[in-house]
Structure formats: structure tokens, C-alpha cells
Scaffold this motif. Sequence first.
Motif, mmCIF file in Angstrom:
data_model
loop_
_atom_site.group_PDB
_atom_site.id
_atom_site.type_symbol
_atom_site.label_atom_id
_atom_site.label_comp_id
_atom_site.label_asym_id
_atom_site.label_seq_id
_atom_site.Cartn_x
_atom_site.Cartn_y
_atom_site.Cartn_z
ATOM 1 N N ASP A 1 43.226 46.345 40.854
ATOM 2 C CA ASP A 1 42.755 46.101 39.494
ATOM 3 C C ASP A 1 43.501 44.904 38.904
ATOM 4 O OD1 ASP A 1 45.277 47.232 38.938
ATOM 5 O OD2 ASP A 1 44.406 49.222 38.654
ATOM 6 N N SER A 2 43.750 44.929 37.590
ATOM 7 C CA SER A 2 44.405 43.793 36.947
ATOM 8 C C SER A 2 45.825 43.554 37.461
ATOM 9 C CB SER A 2 44.433 43.995 35.433
ATOM 10 O OG SER A 2 45.067 45.221 35.091
ATOM 11 N N GLN B 1 45.131 41.576 40.457
ATOM 12 C CA GLN B 1 44.445 40.332 40.100
ATOM 13 C C GLN B 1 45.392 39.314 39.475
ATOM 14 O OE1 GLN B 1 43.485 39.574 36.556
ATOM 15 N NE2 GLN B 1 42.603 37.615 37.174
ATOM 16 N N VAL C 1 40.343 43.092 40.640
ATOM 17 C CA VAL C 1 39.399 42.881 39.537
ATOM 18 C C VAL C 1 39.939 43.589 38.308
ATOM 19 C CG1 VAL C 1 37.080 43.340 38.674
ATOM 20 C CG2 VAL C 1 37.396 42.625 41.045
ATOM 21 N N SER C 2 40.182 42.829 37.259
ATOM 22 C CA SER C 2 40.740 43.395 36.040
ATOM 23 C C SER C 2 39.836 44.492 35.481
ATOM 24 C CB SER C 2 40.932 42.283 35.000
ATOM 25 O OG SER C 2 41.606 42.771 33.867
ATOM 26 N N ASP D 1 39.222 47.352 36.876
ATOM 27 C CA ASP D 1 38.533 48.121 37.904
ATOM 28 C C ASP D 1 39.119 49.520 38.048
ATOM 29 O OD1 ASP D 1 36.425 48.245 39.608
ATOM 30 O OD2 ASP D 1 37.291 46.993 41.164
ATOM 31 N N ARG E 1 32.901 47.942 46.095
ATOM 32 C CA ARG E 1 33.010 46.590 46.652
ATOM 33 C C ARG E 1 33.884 46.504 47.895
ATOM 34 N NH1 ARG E 1 37.675 44.111 44.470
ATOM 35 N NH2 ARG E 1 38.705 45.381 42.879
ATOM 36 N N THR F 1 34.697 43.386 50.728
ATOM 37 C CA THR F 1 36.102 42.974 50.832
ATOM 38 C C THR F 1 36.530 42.952 52.295
ATOM 39 O OG1 THR F 1 36.637 43.893 48.646
ATOM 40 C CG2 THR F 1 38.465 43.559 50.164
#
Length: 223
Positions: free
Chosen positions: A40-41, A44, A76-77, A79, A87, A91
Motif C-alpha cells: 500500500d502507501s 509506494q 498502491v496508496s 490499497d 492485481r 504483478t
Amino acid sequence: MLLNLAYGAVGAVRKAVLAAALLLALPAWAEPVNLAALGDSLTQGYGLPPEEGFAPQLEAWLRDNGHDVSITNAGVSGDTTAGGLSRVGWTLTPEIRGMIVALGGNDMLRGIDPANSRENLRGILVAAREAGVEVLLVGIQAPGNYGPDYKAAFDNMYPELAEEFGTLHADNFFAGLAVEGDPSAAATYLQPDGLHPNAAGVSKIVAALGPKVALLLDRIDRD
């Protein structure tokens, strides 16, 4: 004169053959090992210049410690584990040999049932196993404000899934920020939002997590 030229030509051919043989003798894993950091972020690099985020700093740490590696930033921020599951297929491209999975923080912040998060993470691990990709599963610790049952279910899903799938496991993404005897000291390494690490914080996280990623690299079949 002609004899010298002939010997020179033979020598050149011998050198070319020797160089080709040396190239063929190089191990098949001479190119960097490709890892993906699915998260997540935190993965990221929220709020940071690209070069100061988690993936670039981790790649630099590994290279400084003798590992030829390239890390794809698949963070992904915002997520959740559900987003990561949706996804993971794209990936896990053919060149990816290992994957760092660091998801669940946003599930916890939203109060999502840990049973759902567990199943999403299980789906990610299944996809990795089917792709023949080694995994490091990185946990995160839930606070106590959701109650002891929630915290236990959330915290325990990481080591239990790691045991189920035989993957490597790191207890807590933020372990590197812990300062013994001074819980408030971690704030020094966070951005003003109190949630995301600053560049110095990422550096400490990477220093603590790096050896686990090195173990992940050791697991990868490089033949």
C-alpha cells in the motif's frame, strides 16, 4: 612478415574463443534478481520523493550488502488486501522471482473483518505459489482499540499464513522504528500525519527488514 600476420590472426581467434568460453561459463543468475514489493502507501512511498521511498531504499541497502537485485515498486496508496489480490496477477510478470507482500494496514484502519483479510492474503500466496515465486509476508500490528479479539485475529493471520504456505515472515513492518524504553521516539521518524515514515524512518525500516529480504533472495533458485 606473412608468418607474423598468420600468428597474429591465430592469436586473435584464440582470444575470441576464450572470451566466448568465459561468457558461457558465467552463472545464469549474473543478471539482477527481480523482486516485486506488493503493498500500500507504505510500500509506494507516500509523501516522499521517489528515490527516498521503500523500494528504492531497500534495493540500495541490498546492493550495498552484496545482492544484485532489482525491486519493482508494486505499492498502491490506499490499497487493501482485496486490492492487492485483484492485481497480484499482473504483478507476477515472468521476470519476477520473489515478492514482498506488505498489506493489511488499510484493512485494519477500516475495521475490515480479519477473516476477509486473511482470505485475500491467502489468495495472494496461492497466486505466488502457482507462479513459483518465493514470498516474504510482512505483518503489521493492530492497535487495541478494536478489542482483544480483533487484535488477536489480525495479528495472528500473518504468522499463521506464513506457516501454512511455508513462506518467510516478518512480524511488523514498523519494527525498525521501535526505540526501547521510549515509545514516543518513533514519532521522529514519521511524517506529520503520524502514519507514514519519513525518509529517515524508511531507512530504519529497511535496515531492520533488509536481512529478511536477503533470506528471501537466498531461497530463490537462480539456475
